[in-house]
Design an enzyme around this catalytic site. Structure first.
Site, PDB file in Angstrom:
ATOM      1  N   ARG A  68      40.899 -13.289 -13.739  1.00  0.00           N
ATOM      2  CA  ARG A  68      40.146 -11.707 -13.432  1.00  0.00           C
ATOM      3  C   ARG A  68      40.391 -11.321 -14.856  1.00  0.00           C
ATOM      4  O   ARG A  68      39.513 -10.322 -15.049  1.00  0.00           O
ATOM      5  CB  ARG A  68      40.616 -11.159 -12.311  1.00  0.00           C
ATOM      6  CG  ARG A  68      39.695  -9.984 -11.744  1.00  0.00           C
ATOM      7  CD  ARG A  68      39.960  -9.338 -10.486  1.00  0.00           C
ATOM      8  NE  ARG A  68      41.596  -9.058 -10.729  1.00  0.00           N
ATOM      9  CZ  ARG A  68      42.448  -9.271  -9.678  1.00  0.00           C
ATOM     10  NH1 ARG A  68      42.128 -10.069  -8.703  1.00  0.00           N
ATOM     11  NH2 ARG A  68      43.760  -8.853  -9.888  1.00  0.00           N
ATOM     12  N   TYR A 122      19.179   7.533 -17.886  1.00  0.00           N
ATOM     13  CA  TYR A 122      18.568   6.433 -16.945  1.00  0.00           C
ATOM     14  C   TYR A 122      18.966   6.560 -15.610  1.00  0.00           C
ATOM     15  O   TYR A 122      20.016   6.973 -15.041  1.00  0.00           O
ATOM     16  CB  TYR A 122      19.561   5.079 -17.461  1.00  0.00           C
ATOM     17  CG  TYR A 122      19.359   3.908 -16.767  1.00  0.00           C
ATOM     18  CD1 TYR A 122      17.958   3.160 -16.791  1.00  0.00           C
ATOM     19  CD2 TYR A 122      20.162   2.989 -15.998  1.00  0.00           C
ATOM     20  CE1 TYR A 122      17.813   1.934 -16.412  1.00  0.00           C
ATOM     21  CE2 TYR A 122      20.032   2.014 -15.234  1.00  0.00           C
ATOM     22  CZ  TYR A 122      18.874   1.263 -15.611  1.00  0.00           C
ATOM     23  OH  TYR A 122      18.708   0.030 -15.033  1.00  0.00           O
ATOM     24  N   ASP A 194      25.504   6.338 -23.691  1.00  0.00           N
ATOM     25  CA  ASP A 194      24.690   5.270 -23.497  1.00  0.00           C
ATOM     26  C   ASP A 194      23.983   4.846 -24.453  1.00  0.00           C
ATOM     27  O   ASP A 194      22.911   5.587 -24.923  1.00  0.00           O
ATOM     28  CB  ASP A 194      23.904   5.182 -22.227  1.00  0.00           C
ATOM     29  CG  ASP A 194      23.034   4.153 -21.863  1.00  0.00           C
ATOM     30  OD1 ASP A 194      22.783   3.261 -22.767  1.00  0.00           O
ATOM     31  OD2 ASP A 194      22.710   3.951 -20.642  1.00  0.00           O
ATOM     32  N   LYS A 219      20.188  -5.902 -22.401  1.00  0.00           N
ATOM     33  CA  LYS A 219      19.206  -5.630 -23.035  1.00  0.00           C
ATOM     34  C   LYS A 219      19.242  -6.423 -24.325  1.00  0.00           C
ATOM     35  O   LYS A 219      19.197  -7.662 -24.455  1.00  0.00           O
ATOM     36  CB  LYS A 219      18.975  -4.114 -23.276  1.00  0.00           C
ATOM     37  CG  LYS A 219      19.200  -3.511 -22.089  1.00  0.00           C
ATOM     38  CD  LYS A 219      17.901  -3.825 -21.093  1.00  0.00           C
ATOM     39  CE  LYS A 219      18.304  -3.493 -19.463  1.00  0.00           C
ATOM     40  NZ  LYS A 219      18.550  -1.885 -19.450  1.00  0.00           N
TER      41      LYS A 219
HETATM   42  C1  LIG Z   1      18.979  -1.212 -18.134  1.00  0.00           C
HETATM   43  C2  LIG Z   1      20.052   0.140 -18.687  1.00  0.00           C
HETATM   44  C3  LIG Z   1      20.903  -0.041 -18.180  1.00  0.00           C
HETATM   45  C4  LIG Z   1      21.928  -0.586 -17.115  1.00  0.00           C
HETATM   46  O1  LIG Z   1      22.026  -1.928 -17.364  1.00  0.00           O
HETATM   47  P1  LIG Z   1      21.963  -3.030 -16.275  1.00  0.00           P
HETATM   48  O2  LIG Z   1      22.716  -4.360 -17.172  1.00  0.00           O
HETATM   49  O3  LIG Z   1      20.543  -3.382 -16.104  1.00  0.00           O
HETATM   50  O4  LIG Z   1      22.742  -2.806 -15.260  1.00  0.00           O
HETATM   51  C5  LIG Z   1      21.788   1.482 -18.386  1.00  0.00           C
HETATM   52  N1  LIG Z   1      21.323   2.306 -19.435  1.00  0.00           N
HETATM   53  C6  LIG Z   1      20.161   1.880 -20.147  1.00  0.00           C
HETATM   54  C7  LIG Z   1      19.514   2.936 -21.050  1.00  0.00           C
HETATM   55  C8  LIG Z   1      19.248   0.783 -19.574  1.00  0.00           C
HETATM   56  O5  LIG Z   1      18.000   0.723 -19.995  1.00  0.00           O
END
Ligand SMILES: *Cc1c(COP(=O)(O)O)cnc(C)c1O
Length: 399
Positions: A68, A122, A194, A219
């Protein structure tokens, strides 16, 4: 010091070298090393003796202890991401971007604390604040993404954290991150960003005064729409709190997924540049179309966030929005359904183009989204932009 910790190297070089420590890619007994850290799958780690087991109870994050806590494949990805952020102590990996956001907020907030959350965040980030954090007794105030240094007026004695997302991933407002980070530092408040849209290539967040930077690696870092993961990269002061919470929550990621994200990361520099270039070609074309109300793209000179974007960001990625002038939702649906090169789907940052409708008016609470025109969000992929433009032209014909 490992290669990836060398701050004199430029970002593209760091992406190539990151995490490829000799102890993770080779074994002297085999007489050589390989290019990529292999996939080390493990739950159990075997010890030489009880003395060895006891000694490693205090293992740090880059010693084998228990599955882990990761294996070299996991550490290699974390190490590569840390290397991309000057001023960072370390990186923690989470099974999704949302898990990274909730993991960070849980680590840094306690009952009675107050959180300032950007109104353009988000949607699942908001849901965590109004859901689990509220249940824990953490209060959230949503704030205007255009608040700069005047965010000081919203800071209360109980305020522990300011969360930012810039540009907002649906509406693309650009925040004055350095101004907010400076106010926060002066008041003893932490900041968490973020940074999924820009990545550290275009916005090294810690160097701009942010304490914790988050990415959905799902992403652009992964880049191929086949893996999910999230990361938090933090300063030396904050990182131990994040690690402790992640250990308590049992957060862990699969080495197979780490290998996929590492593969994506190696080409992030070239992909992101092309995503940005293609996106600007499409956005510029859209801006001249009579069917379009507004293009929401901070790298376009007319955009409301352009000045701050140009001051702070080293480039643009390929995610942006636009509105369809004077039409209703049914027309937006006809437009989207008629596209052939754009997959209809959530997420973004993969090599293939995507489209989704967006309805910010239903999400905001601190500010109002008053634009009546329906919004469309595009993630521009690596196709030839001329083909994408021809596709969008067909979409306009279907309006
Ligand atoms: C997609 C996204 C997330 C979350 O990511 P996941 O890997 O899908 O959980 C967080 N912030 C932004 C700006 C996003 O586009």
């Amino acid at each position: 010091m490992s290669k990836s910790d060398d701050d004199s190297l430029r970002p593209a070089t760091k992406l190539v070298q990151g995490g490829r420590r000799p102890e993770w890619t080779g074994d002297p007994r085999l007489g050589g090393s390989i290019v990529n850290p292999p996939v080390w799958r493990a739950s159990t780690i075997l010890y030489d003796s009880i003395a060895d087991l006891k000694a490693r109870g205090h293992a740090t994050h880059d010693k084998l202890y228990y599955g882990r806590r990761g294996t070299p494949t996991v550490w290699a990805l974390a190490d590569a991401l840390t290397g991309m952020e000057p001023g960072a102590e370390a990186t923690l990996l989470y099974p999704s971007g949302v898990a990274a956001i909730s993991g960070g907020l849980l680590a840094l907030l306690s009952p009675g604390d107050h959180l300032l959350m950007v109104d353009s965040a988000y949607e699942p980030t908001r849901a965590f604040c109004t859901g689990m954090l509220a249940r824990m007794g953490v209060r959230t105030t949503f704030y205007d993404p255009l608040a700069g240094a005047d965010i000081a007026g919203l800071i209360e004695p109980a305020t522990k954290l300011i969360f930012l997302e810039s540009p907002g991933s649906l509406t693309f407002e650009v925040q004055d991150i350095p101004a907010i980070a400076a106010v926060a530092r002066a008041r003893g408040v932490l900041t968490m960003l973020d940074n999924t849209w820009a990545t550290p290539l275009f916005f090294p967040a810690l160097a701009h005064g942010v304490d914790v930077t988050m990415m959905s690696l799902t992403k652009y870092a992964g880049g191929h729409s086949d893996a999910m993961m999230g990361s938090l990269t933090a300063t030396r002061a904050v990182w131990p709190k994040l690690r402790s919470a992640a250990y308590q929550l049992g957060q862990t990621v699969s080495p197979d997924d780490c290998a996929l994200i590492l593969r994506g990361l190696r080409t992030l520099d070239v992909r992101l540049a092309r995503h940005g270039e293609n996106g600007l070609a499409v956005a510029g074309w859209l801006a001249k179309r009579p069917e379009v109300g507004r293009v929401l793209h901070p790298a376009l000179p007319g955009d409301a966030g352009h000045a701050i974007w140009a001051r702070d960001f080293a480039g643009t990625s390929g995610l942006f929005g636009f509105t369809l002038k004077g039409v209703d939702e049914a027309a937006r649906t006809r437009f989207i359904d008629s596209l052939t090169h754009f997959g209809i789907g959530f997420s973004w940052g993969g090599y293939e183009s995507l489209v989704v409708p967006g309805d910010p008016q239903t999400i905001r609470t601190a500010t109002r989204w008053t634009d009546p025109d329906p919004l469309v969000r595009l993630s521009i992929g690596l196709e030839d932009p001329a083909d994408l433009i021809a596709d969008l032209e067909r979409g306009f014909a279907a309006l």
